[in-house]
Each structure stands twice: as structure tokens, then as C-alpha cells.
Scaffold this active site. Structure first.
Site, short mmCIF file in Angstrom:
data_model
loop_
_atom_site.label_atom_id
_atom_site.label_comp_id
_atom_site.label_asym_id
_atom_site.label_seq_id
_atom_site.Cartn_x
_atom_site.Cartn_y
_atom_site.Cartn_z
N GLU A 209 0.86 -1.18 0.00
CA GLU A 209 0.00 0.00 0.00
C GLU A 209 0.90 1.23 0.00
OE1 GLU A 209 -2.56 -0.63 3.50
OE2 GLU A 209 -4.21 -0.61 2.07
N GLU A 214 -4.40 1.48 -2.28
CA GLU A 214 -5.11 1.06 -1.06
C GLU A 214 -5.68 -0.33 -1.29
OE1 GLU A 214 -5.93 3.01 1.88
OE2 GLU A 214 -7.10 1.33 2.71
N CYS A 287 -10.94 26.36 -11.72
CA CYS A 287 -10.49 26.50 -13.10
C CYS A 287 -11.72 26.66 -14.01
CB CYS A 287 -9.68 25.28 -13.52
SG CYS A 287 -10.67 23.79 -13.73
N CYS A 322 -9.28 20.39 -9.20
CA CYS A 322 -9.68 21.32 -8.13
C CYS A 322 -10.06 20.56 -6.86
CB CYS A 322 -10.76 22.26 -8.65
SG CYS A 322 -10.14 23.27 -10.04
ZN LIG Z 1 -10.99 22.45 -11.98
#
Ligand SMILES: [Zn+2]
Length: 396
Positions: A209, A214, A287, A322
Site C-alpha cells: 500500500e 489502497e 479553473c 480542483c
Molecule cells: Zn478544476
């Protein structure tokens, strides 16, 4: 969409902001005797009301005491702890919140979130308080939920990066080193497994991991339900960090492929559950794109001595530009109509980032007029008799 909580209501007969939360049990010993369910319900009402008041200029939580004590009792450890977590401080609970009991009634005075004691890092203090940011990140091999301060730092960083990316897009593409996606593709050893169609039960994976890998193993018949509930946290964490692979059907200690037994899971419906859960996850962009989480699910047949035993399910998540939330962040306010509502994701981000002077243009339109919590306003409660006035003065 905003959610309303009807179990706690603003008392319209009071000149100041008073939220009635109904019956609450006070006192450590009394609270310990409660059924867990009831204890949690009471705590939820008090903490929601406190959050709404902190974010709405301060006020009073009015409760009827469910306990039979004739004399004032302490609030109770679990309530205090929940309120401490809300204000993100271990030792200044009384700077925001003070409790007063009178007969069968208890009044919890809550200050405005913006009026708290200045701390040396007050510039990093979010403008609102929240019960959960619903933002996750990978930290080594763990998934961590960001507390509101960490969430604010993360959002600021993502906003800076978005601006940087926008500037880069204007320059020739050859100058942009595209390294970001390598994490989840060829350079990651997990990619080899992701590419395969079958694997042997008991096979030990040649990698551990890590920040981008994971392992999960569910041996129950409730795999789907568990995946539905837990997968948003993993997806949010990978997408908000550097992407990665979630393996469902690998023992994390021994790195052994055990798969999900075919009797316990239908791979098509598990894929639908994963897609459904991810499609509900809110995203926020600084963005100019409106991209969703980019991911791919692979079902790999697990064989035990030539026979199909079950499936290894791998979800490959790309890093996100983002912010990706597991669900809408949890923060409550009292709106203009005096309803107690939870903020939606856009409103929450807008309020969190409110201190930032150079908000992007498109972002400004998200801000609503009541965005900035008003300064701490005087709060008093008419029915509370004379001696208590000093406490009100002390508090407000
Ligand atoms: Zn974005």
C-alpha cells in the site's frame, strides 16, 4: 440542494436569535445512562444549532432539560467534546459557548464565529465553522478527512494551482511538463495488475500500500452496501492527492489477492454501485472546466485451481484539477427566512474563501449578500432573571 432541519427551530417570539432544540439530557452521569441512539440524536441537535448560531451572528440555544435534577448539572463530556470539535479548539470552548440552567430550562449562549479570540494564525481561520469539510486526502497509506483549517489551506492551494494552469494554457504546450498522470499509469506497479484480466487466488502482489495504492478486503455479503458508503472517501482522497488505485479484494497485511467470492457479489451491480456513488460526489472548480471525477473500474476474475472463485475489483482514480468532496460539506446557518439550513457545496466554498481579496470573477457571483457573518451582536434573553444579566454582559 439545501437541507432543512425541522427538529430544531428558530423561536419567532424572541427579539434575538433563539433556537429551540427540545429535550436534551444534561449531566455526565445522566448522559451515560442514555441509549446511544438518543445520546447521538440530542448531540446532533445541539451541535447543529450551535453551528448555525456561530455562523449567523450568535444567539441562544434553548433546551428543555430531560433529566430530573433539581440543581444545575454540567453539560456532559460528549456534548462538550462535540462543541470543542466544532470550534476546532481544545481549550477555549467558553470563549464561544456558555451554558446557563434555570429550572427545567437550559440556555446555551453561543457567540458569533467571527468574534472568537484572535489567535496567532487567525489568517488561516475559516470564515465559517463546519461539522465536516467532506474533503479527503491521502497521507501515506491513510485516508484523512481535512479539518476546516486544513480544508481552507487545501482550497487556497487548489485555487492558486488553477490560476497557474490557466496561465500555462496560454503558453505553448511544449513547455508544460505533463507529469501528473504518470502516478496512476505506467509508472505505478499497480497498473500492471489493473491491465490484467485474471489472477490467481492467493497471489501476493509485488507492491505494498502507498499514497496511491489502497487494499481492501470485505468478506461479508454486504460488500455493495459497504462500498456504497465508504468509496466516496477513498475517491475524494485519491482525486485530491495524486490519484491512485483502490483494490477491493486484497488483504492489506499480506498483500494477498483473496477476491470477493462470486456468491457474495455480482460484478455488474457492484460496478453500478461504484458509478452511482461517484456520480453523487460534489466537485468544485476554480479553473474553467466543468470536469467530473475521472476514474475507471476494472473487474479481474480470480481463479482458484482453474475454477472461477470470484472477482478483484480495482478502481483507478485520476488526480483532480480542483476539489472533490465525498458528500456536501456539513455546515449550518440560519437563513433570511429564519430557517436552519445546511449550506450546499458552492455556498460553503464561497463562504470558506470569503477572506480572499482576489476572488475569481465567476466565483463572485456565488457569494450571497449575507455572506459575512455580522459582528457579534448583543444577545439577551428576556425571561432570564436579573443575576444572569452579568453572564450575558460577560458573554456578549
Ligand atoms: Zn478544476
Amino acid at each position: 440542494m439545501q437541507t432543512k432541519d425541522d427538529s430544531i427551530v428558530v423561536d419567532p417570539s424572541q427579539p434575538d436569535l433563539v433556537i429551540n432544540v427540545g429535550k436534551v439530557t444534561f449531566g455526565e452521569e445522566n448522559r451515560k445512562k442514555l441509549q446511544k441512539n438518543q445520546r447521538d440524536q440530542e448531540k446532533k441537535k445541539v451541535v447543529r444549532a450551535a453551528c448555525a448560531l456561530l455562523n449567523s451572528g450568535g444567539g441562544v440555544i434553548h433546551t428543555e432539560m430531560a433529566n430530573e435534577d433539581d440543581h444545575p448539572v454540567e453539560m456532559g463530556q460528549d456534548l462538550e467534546q462535540a462543541l470543542r470539535e466544532l470550534i476546532q479548539s481544545s481549550d477555549v470552548l467558553q470563549a464561544f459557548i456558555e451554558c446557563l440552567q434555570q429550572g427545567r430550562h437550559s440556555y446555551i449562549y453561543v457567540k458569533s464565529w467571527s468574534s472568537g479570540p484572535p489567535s496567532e494564525d487567525s489568517c488561516t481561520k475559516p470564515r465559517i465553522c463546519s461539522l465536516s469539510s467532506s474533503l479527503y486526502r491521502r497521507s501515506s497509506t491513510s485516508v484523512i478527512r481535512l479539518d476546516p483549517r486544513q480544508a481552507l489551506d487545501f482550497l487556497k492551494t487548489q485555487k492558486r494551482n488553477a490560476k497557474h494552469t490557466l496561465r500555462n494554457e496560454e503558453s505553448p504546450p511544449s513547455e508544460i511538463p505533463n507529469i501528473i498522470h504518470q502516478n496512476v499509469s505506467e509508472s505505478n506497479p499497480a497498473f500492471q495488475v489493473f491491465q490484467s484480466n485474471k489472477i490467481e487466488h492467493g497471489h501476493i502482489l509485488p507492491f505494498p500500500e502507498s499514497q496511491s495504492v489502497e487494499f481492501k478486503q470485505y468478506s461479508t455479503k454486504c460488500i455493495q452496501e459497504y462500498v456504497r458508503r465508504k468509496i466516496p472517501e477513498y475517491i475524494s482522497a485519491f482525486a485530491n492527492t495524486e490519484g491512485g488505485y483502490l483494490f477491493i479484494g486484497v488483504d492489506d497485511k499480506r498483500k494477498t489477492v483473496l477476491g470477493c467470492a462470486k456468491e457474495d457479489v455480482d460484478p455488474d451491480s457492484l460496478q453500478r454501485v461504484i458509478a452511482g456513488a461517484i456520480s453523487k460526489m460534489p466537485v468544485f472548480h476554480f479553473c474553467s472546466t466543468d470536469a467530473r471525477v475521472s476514474y475507471e473500474t476494472k473487474v479481474i476474475d480470480v481463479f482458484k485451481k482453474e475454477n472461477l472463485y470470484g472477482y478483484l475489483v480495482v478502481v483507478k482514480v485520476e488526480p483532480f484539477c480542483c476539489a472533490v468532496f465525498s458528500e456536501a460539506p456539513i455546515s449550518w446557518i440560519v437563513n433570511q427566512k429564519q430557517e436552519i439550513i445546511s449550506l450546499n457545496t458552492k455556498e460553503w466554498v464561497a463562504k470558506m474563501m470569503d477572506t480572499d481579496p482576489d476572488l475569481a470573477e465567476g466565483f463572485k457571483s456565488l457569494l450571497i449578500s449575507s455572506n459575512i457573518p455580522p459582528c457579534c451582536r448583543p444577545v439577551y434573553f428576556r425571561k432570564v432573571p436579573e443575576p444572569k444579566a452579568s453572564i450575558q454582559q460577560h458573554l456578549f
